[in-house]
Design a protein around this motif. Sequence first.
Motif, PDB file in Angstrom:
ATOM      1  N   ALA A  17       0.892  -1.249   0.493  1.00 18.99           N
ATOM      2  CA  ALA A  17       0.004   0.019   0.169  1.00 18.99           C
ATOM      3  C   ALA A  17       0.731   1.197  -0.265  1.00 18.99           C
ATOM      4  CB  ALA A  17      -0.905  -0.003   1.006  1.00 18.99           C
ATOM      5  N   GLY A  18       2.074   1.272   0.829  1.00 24.36           N
ATOM      6  CA  GLY A  18       2.926   3.019   0.531  1.00 24.36           C
ATOM      7  C   GLY A  18       3.336   2.918  -0.448  1.00 24.36           C
ATOM      8  N   LEU A  19       3.567   1.684  -1.430  1.00 25.64           N
ATOM      9  CA  LEU A  19       4.554   2.004  -2.841  1.00 25.64           C
ATOM     10  C   LEU A  19       3.761   2.240  -3.335  1.00 25.64           C
ATOM     11  CD1 LEU A  19       7.072  -1.804  -2.369  1.00 25.64           C
ATOM     12  CD2 LEU A  19       7.175   0.363  -2.331  1.00 25.64           C
ATOM     13  N   GLY A  24       1.679   7.389  -6.092  1.00 24.50           N
ATOM     14  CA  GLY A  24       0.623   8.101  -6.439  1.00 24.50           C
ATOM     15  C   GLY A  24       1.559   9.256  -5.991  1.00 24.50           C
ATOM     16  N   GLY A  25       1.646   9.632  -4.986  1.00 27.15           N
ATOM     17  CA  GLY A  25       2.175  10.858  -4.048  1.00 27.15           C
ATOM     18  C   GLY A  25       3.386  11.273  -5.152  1.00 27.15           C
ATOM     19  N   SER A  26       4.479  10.496  -5.274  1.00 29.56           N
ATOM     20  CA  SER A  26       5.220  10.811  -6.813  1.00 29.56           C
ATOM     21  C   SER A  26       4.571  11.991  -7.902  1.00 29.56           C
ATOM     22  CB  SER A  26       6.244   9.835  -6.941  1.00 29.56           C
ATOM     23  OG  SER A  26       6.528   9.262  -5.621  1.00 29.56           O
ATOM     24  N   ALA A  27       3.427  11.511  -8.300  1.00 35.42           N
ATOM     25  CA  ALA A  27       2.934  11.604  -9.549  1.00 35.42           C
ATOM     26  C   ALA A  27       2.349  13.520  -8.716  1.00 35.42           C
ATOM     27  CB  ALA A  27       1.544  10.959  -9.647  1.00 35.42           C
ATOM     28  N   ALA A  28       1.940  13.286  -8.166  1.00 36.56           N
ATOM     29  CA  ALA A  28       0.950  14.256  -7.409  1.00 36.56           C
ATOM     30  C   ALA A  28       1.950  15.330  -6.806  1.00 36.56           C
ATOM     31  CB  ALA A  28       0.466  14.152  -5.502  1.00 36.56           C
ATOM     32  N   LYS A  29       3.183  15.281  -6.223  1.00 43.45           N
ATOM     33  CA  LYS A  29       4.426  16.575  -6.285  1.00 43.45           C
ATOM     34  C   LYS A  29       4.870  16.580  -7.438  1.00 43.45           C
ATOM     35  CE  LYS A  29       8.825  16.464  -3.381  1.00 43.45           C
ATOM     36  NZ  LYS A  29       9.135  17.684  -4.501  1.00 43.45           N
ATOM     37  N   LEU A  30       4.951  15.978  -8.504  1.00 43.70           N
ATOM     38  CA  LEU A  30       5.382  16.380  -9.835  1.00 43.70           C
ATOM     39  C   LEU A  30       4.134  17.273 -10.597  1.00 43.70           C
ATOM     40  CD1 LEU A  30       6.957  13.553 -11.842  1.00 43.70           C
ATOM     41  CD2 LEU A  30       8.418  15.329 -11.283  1.00 43.70           C
ATOM     42  N   ILE A  31       3.430  17.278 -10.297  1.00 40.75           N
ATOM     43  CA  ILE A  31       2.409  18.334 -10.927  1.00 40.75           C
ATOM     44  C   ILE A  31       2.461  19.448 -10.150  1.00 40.75           C
ATOM     45  CG2 ILE A  31       0.042  18.413 -10.888  1.00 40.75           C
ATOM     46  CD1 ILE A  31      -0.554  15.923 -11.736  1.00 40.75           C
ATOM     47  N   GLY A  32       2.224  19.139  -8.734  1.00 36.57           N
ATOM     48  CA  GLY A  32       2.927  20.082  -7.385  1.00 36.57           C
ATOM     49  C   GLY A  32       3.393  21.610  -8.189  1.00 36.57           C
ATOM     50  N   TYR A  83       7.452   3.867   4.412  1.00 33.07           N
ATOM     51  CA  TYR A  83       6.612   4.626   5.249  1.00 33.07           C
ATOM     52  C   TYR A  83       5.465   3.532   5.695  1.00 33.07           C
ATOM     53  CZ  TYR A  83       2.071   7.209   6.344  1.00 33.07           C
ATOM     54  OH  TYR A  83       1.443   8.390   7.106  1.00 33.07           O
ATOM     55  N   GLY A  84       4.725   3.045   4.770  1.00 38.99           N
ATOM     56  CA  GLY A  84       3.336   2.276   5.556  1.00 38.99           C
ATOM     57  C   GLY A  84       3.922   1.132   5.937  1.00 38.99           C
ATOM     58  N   VAL A  85       4.919   0.553   5.571  1.00 37.43           N
ATOM     59  CA  VAL A  85       5.274  -0.562   6.592  1.00 37.43           C
ATOM     60  C   VAL A  85       5.103   0.261   8.093  1.00 37.43           C
ATOM     61  CG1 VAL A  85       7.520  -2.029   7.780  1.00 37.43           C
ATOM     62  CG2 VAL A  85       6.484  -2.001   5.191  1.00 37.43           C
ATOM     63  N   GLU A 146      -0.584   8.845   1.949  1.00 34.69           N
ATOM     64  CA  GLU A 146      -1.338   8.569   3.260  1.00 34.69           C
ATOM     65  C   GLU A 146      -2.902   8.182   2.601  1.00 34.69           C
ATOM     66  OE1 GLU A 146      -3.245   7.118   6.428  1.00 34.69           O
ATOM     67  OE2 GLU A 146      -1.211   7.024   6.093  1.00 34.69           O
ATOM     68  N   PHE A 147      -3.407   8.814   1.874  1.00 39.90           N
ATOM     69  CA  PHE A 147      -4.886   8.529   1.198  1.00 39.90           C
ATOM     70  C   PHE A 147      -4.973   7.810   0.099  1.00 39.90           C
ATOM     71  CE2 PHE A 147      -7.770   9.296  -2.032  1.00 39.90           C
ATOM     72  CZ  PHE A 147      -8.981   9.532  -1.765  1.00 39.90           C
ATOM     73  N   ILE A 148      -3.842   7.091  -0.808  1.00 44.76           N
ATOM     74  CA  ILE A 148      -3.992   5.925  -0.757  1.00 44.76           C
ATOM     75  C   ILE A 148      -3.886   4.727  -0.079  1.00 44.76           C
ATOM     76  CG2 ILE A 148      -2.868   5.010  -2.658  1.00 44.76           C
ATOM     77  CD1 ILE A 148      -2.681   7.167  -4.447  1.00 44.76           C
ATOM     78  N   ARG A 149      -2.614   4.864   0.520  1.00 41.20           N
ATOM     79  CA  ARG A 149      -2.419   3.676   1.910  1.00 41.20           C
ATOM     80  C   ARG A 149      -3.173   3.029   1.858  1.00 41.20           C
ATOM     81  NH1 ARG A 149      -1.560   2.172   6.776  1.00 41.20           N
ATOM     82  NH2 ARG A 149      -2.086   4.198   7.170  1.00 41.20           N
ATOM     83  N   ARG A 150      -4.915   4.243   3.056  1.00 40.38           N
ATOM     84  CA  ARG A 150      -5.005   4.540   3.912  1.00 40.38           C
ATOM     85  C   ARG A 150      -6.977   3.634   3.584  1.00 40.38           C
ATOM     86  NH1 ARG A 150      -6.818   8.262   8.536  1.00 40.38           N
ATOM     87  NH2 ARG A 150      -4.722   8.174   8.523  1.00 40.38           N
ATOM     88  N   ARG A 151      -7.213   4.078   2.289  1.00 37.60           N
ATOM     89  CA  ARG A 151      -7.985   3.781   1.588  1.00 37.60           C
ATOM     90  C   ARG A 151      -7.690   2.037   0.358  1.00 37.60           C
ATOM     91  NH1 ARG A 151      -9.177   7.094   2.776  1.00 37.60           N
ATOM     92  NH2 ARG A 151     -11.138   9.236   2.385  1.00 37.60           N
ATOM     93  N   LEU A 152      -6.369   1.736   0.738  1.00 32.87           N
ATOM     94  CA  LEU A 152      -5.994   0.141   0.270  1.00 32.87           C
ATOM     95  C   LEU A 152      -6.217  -0.689   1.539  1.00 32.87           C
ATOM     96  CD1 LEU A 152      -2.849   1.208  -2.475  1.00 32.87           C
ATOM     97  CD2 LEU A 152      -5.559  -0.268  -2.854  1.00 32.87           C
ATOM     98  N   ILE A 153      -5.594   0.281   2.871  1.00 30.74           N
ATOM     99  CA  ILE A 153      -5.715  -0.801   3.812  1.00 30.74           C
ATOM    100  C   ILE A 153      -6.989  -0.833   4.061  1.00 30.74           C
ATOM    101  CG2 ILE A 153      -5.057  -1.412   6.229  1.00 30.74           C
ATOM    102  CD1 ILE A 153      -2.669  -2.160   4.337  1.00 30.74           C
ATOM    103  N   LYS A 154      -8.435  -0.714   3.853  1.00 33.42           N
ATOM    104  CA  LYS A 154      -8.999  -0.530   4.858  1.00 33.42           C
ATOM    105  C   LYS A 154     -10.688  -1.632   3.494  1.00 33.42           C
ATOM    106  CE  LYS A 154     -13.166   2.453   5.762  1.00 33.42           C
ATOM    107  NZ  LYS A 154     -13.589   3.489   5.466  1.00 33.42           N
ATOM    108  N   ARG A 155      -9.494  -1.215   1.847  1.00 38.05           N
ATOM    109  CA  ARG A 155     -10.193  -1.847   1.449  1.00 38.05           C
ATOM    110  C   ARG A 155      -9.941  -3.058   1.568  1.00 38.05           C
ATOM    111  NH1 ARG A 155     -10.482   0.244  -4.607  1.00 38.05           N
ATOM    112  NH2 ARG A 155     -12.421   0.923  -3.278  1.00 38.05           N
TER     113      ARG A 155
END
Length: 161
Positions: A17-19, A24-32, A83-85, A146-155
Amino acid sequence: MNIQRPSRHFIAQGLLAGLIGGVGGSAAKLIGEAVYPPRTQGQEPPPAVLAEKVVGHPLSETHKEIATQFFHWTLGTSIAGAYGVAAEFSPIVTVGYGVAFGIAVMLGTHESTLPLLGLDKPPTQQPLREHTSELATHSLYGFVVEFIRRRLIKRWRAVAS
């Protein structure tokens, strides 16, 4: 601090989930950074400086871009996996919905390690724009991880129960 002993299954889920969150986080940082660039024209990104130090000669603009992207995606994804671990052992690391994690990454790279290695100017010599851009984009990175990690773990855990 509440440290748990998660099962190997949960550790593996946290890593994966962290990977995924790191992509996703790396893509968001590039867009930012496209919206609010950290460097003004002419400043070399630290990964390009590192690549030139490793090969021992100047690189073409294409090779600098390849080195920069490789470093960005590799570091962004791998550190998010860790971070996910860590979140499986101690959920406190997710404080601020990942924003604190993103800021910690910024402090551990742009504000310390990169200048110490001679890959960037010391923080006191960096323009304010660089600091504010890095703060904003690393915060976004951490939030998306965290958004992606949390959603995946929950699912995944909902499916397993």
